[in-house]
Design an enzyme around this catalytic site. Structure first.
Site, mmCIF file in Angstrom:
data_model
loop_
_atom_site.group_PDB
_atom_site.id
_atom_site.type_symbol
_atom_site.label_atom_id
_atom_site.label_comp_id
_atom_site.label_asym_id
_atom_site.label_seq_id
_atom_site.Cartn_x
_atom_site.Cartn_y
_atom_site.Cartn_z
ATOM 1 N N ARG A 223 2.386 5.713 -6.502
ATOM 2 C CA ARG A 223 2.595 6.918 -5.355
ATOM 3 C C ARG A 223 3.536 8.019 -5.246
ATOM 4 O O ARG A 223 4.526 7.216 -4.971
ATOM 5 C CB ARG A 223 2.002 5.776 -4.853
ATOM 6 C CG ARG A 223 0.973 7.084 -3.173
ATOM 7 C CD ARG A 223 0.388 7.938 -3.928
ATOM 8 N NE ARG A 223 -1.171 8.381 -2.909
ATOM 9 C CZ ARG A 223 -0.968 9.759 -2.343
ATOM 10 N NH1 ARG A 223 0.612 10.165 -2.320
ATOM 11 N NH2 ARG A 223 -1.714 9.706 -1.398
ATOM 12 N N GLU A 231 -8.635 13.640 -4.542
ATOM 13 C CA GLU A 231 -9.609 12.377 -5.435
ATOM 14 C C GLU A 231 -10.264 13.535 -6.820
ATOM 15 O O GLU A 231 -10.596 14.532 -7.568
ATOM 16 C CB GLU A 231 -10.660 12.271 -4.853
ATOM 17 C CG GLU A 231 -9.707 11.636 -3.909
ATOM 18 C CD GLU A 231 -8.903 10.473 -4.160
ATOM 19 O OE1 GLU A 231 -8.823 9.988 -5.371
ATOM 20 O OE2 GLU A 231 -7.913 9.789 -3.455
ATOM 21 N N ARG A 265 1.224 -0.733 -4.987
ATOM 22 C CA ARG A 265 2.282 0.701 -5.775
ATOM 23 C C ARG A 265 2.743 1.178 -5.286
ATOM 24 O O ARG A 265 3.397 1.104 -3.979
ATOM 25 C CB ARG A 265 1.506 2.604 -5.580
ATOM 26 C CG ARG A 265 -0.192 2.082 -6.208
ATOM 27 C CD ARG A 265 -1.282 3.250 -6.009
ATOM 28 N NE ARG A 265 -1.291 3.578 -4.587
ATOM 29 C CZ ARG A 265 -1.638 3.945 -4.376
ATOM 30 N NH1 ARG A 265 -3.041 4.939 -5.442
ATOM 31 N NH2 ARG A 265 -2.558 4.597 -3.089
#
Length: 334
Positions: A223, A231, A265
């Site tokens: 990330r 998004e 992540r």
């Protein structure tokens, strides 16, 4: 004598062995050991060695046999015996120092051993220090287009021959990878697919390296630290993903990992050919500065530059913040 060198190269020596004192070897060294032992019984040169050794195919068997003999003799005299990846490479280079340089370098390259200059003990510049707060550093294999999930998340793979990874590969994964290679060579693709599932479920995957050779690699989900991209379903979500893909596709990355988020992540800074990826995403207007988690002033400056120039998502008069969009979606008001 053959079993002695095999235990050295494959790292299979029993812990109680006071003579050798070895407790494991790098996977690349183990691969060399397996091929040496195989050659002793079959006289067959590894199929892909011809891509790395410049001697003719006809001469390779003789060259390999002579190299093996020299390695066996040198091993008997080694005090102490090599243990690390670098020591093993230095051992090979020193033993084969009178052989054609390109052949020796090709052999090292084939097995993923360090360059002879480094292996021979030449002083190397110390690695640059990690940035303050970074927990560890990753050096990835080339990025596949399918690895980019969106504008702020990318899956990366790190070769298990990397010193950080080599000591932590589960034995069942190593075994599955070796059996998969044999199954593929025998064109038993059903078995190979079953073994592939074992490897992937454990967080690993066979992927091509920079030379196009398939290697076993560990998967990390990254990330991008300090930014939040639209998004996929948002305006500019597709463009943000394409912008990140354009920056990293086909290239090896350096990743400084600072933390792990609630989704497992790794949160990190990504560099590609010396370029700070987050900087480019902000300057191009395909990400927001994620101030809730990162207060670095340079990120705010780069975001402001894109906003002033009405680049990317800033071409819209009122672009929606992705964290607000996610909140609205959770509440059913998106």
């Amino acid at each position: 004598m053959g079993n002695s060198i095999y235990r050295f190269l494959c790292g299979l020596c029993a812990p109680s062995s006071s003579e050798h004192g070895l407790h494991g070897a790098h996977p690349a060294v183990a691969a060399l050991g397996r091929d040496i032992l195989s050659f002793q019984s079959t006289s067959q040169v590894p199929d892909e060695l011809s891509r790395h050794v410049v001697s003719s195919k006809k001469a390779q068997a003789n060259w390999y046999a002579i190299s093996l003999l020299k390695l066996l003799v040198a091993w008997k005299k080694a005090r102490p015996p090599p243990k690390t990846l670098e020591e093993a490479a230095a051992f090979v280079v020193q033993t084969l120092k009178n052989h054609q340089k390109a052949d020796v370098e090709g052999l090292l390259s084939f097995y993923g051993l360090p360059h002879p200059n480094a292996a021979a003990g030449a002083p190397a510049a110390p690695p640059p220090p990690k940035p303050q707060g970074a927990k560890f550093e990753l050096h990835t294999l080339p990025i596949d287009p399918k690895s980019v999930a969106d504008g702020d998340t990318v899956n990366v793979y790190v070769d298990t021959a990397d010193p950080r990874e080599s000591g932590s590969v589960p034995r069942e994964v190593q075994k599955a990878a070796a059996e998969r290679a044999k199954a593929r060579a025998a064109k038993n693709y059903q078995k190979a697919d079953a073994l592939q599932k074992i490897i992937v479920d454990a967080g690993y995957r066979p992927v091509p390296n920079a030379r196009g050779e398939e290697v076993l690699a560990k998967k990390y989900r990254i990330r991008l630290r300090g930014i939040d991209a639209p998004e996929s379903a948002m305006p500019y979500g597709k463009e943000a993903k394409e912008a990140l893909l354009k920056l990293v596709q086909g290239k090896s990355l350096k990743v400084y990992v600072y933390d792990e988020d609630r989704y497992g992540r790794c949160v990190g800074d990504i560099y590609c050919d010396g370029v700070f990826v987050q900087e480019q995403m902000l300057k191009k207007g395909f990400a927001w500065h994620y101030t809730a988690y990162d207060q670095r002033p340079e990120l705010a400056k780069w975001e402001k530059q894109a906003q002033t120039g009405r680049k990317g998502l800033w071409a819209s008069s009122k672009p929606q913040k992705p964290w607000e969009w996610r909140k609205d979606k959770r509440n059913g008001t998106a």
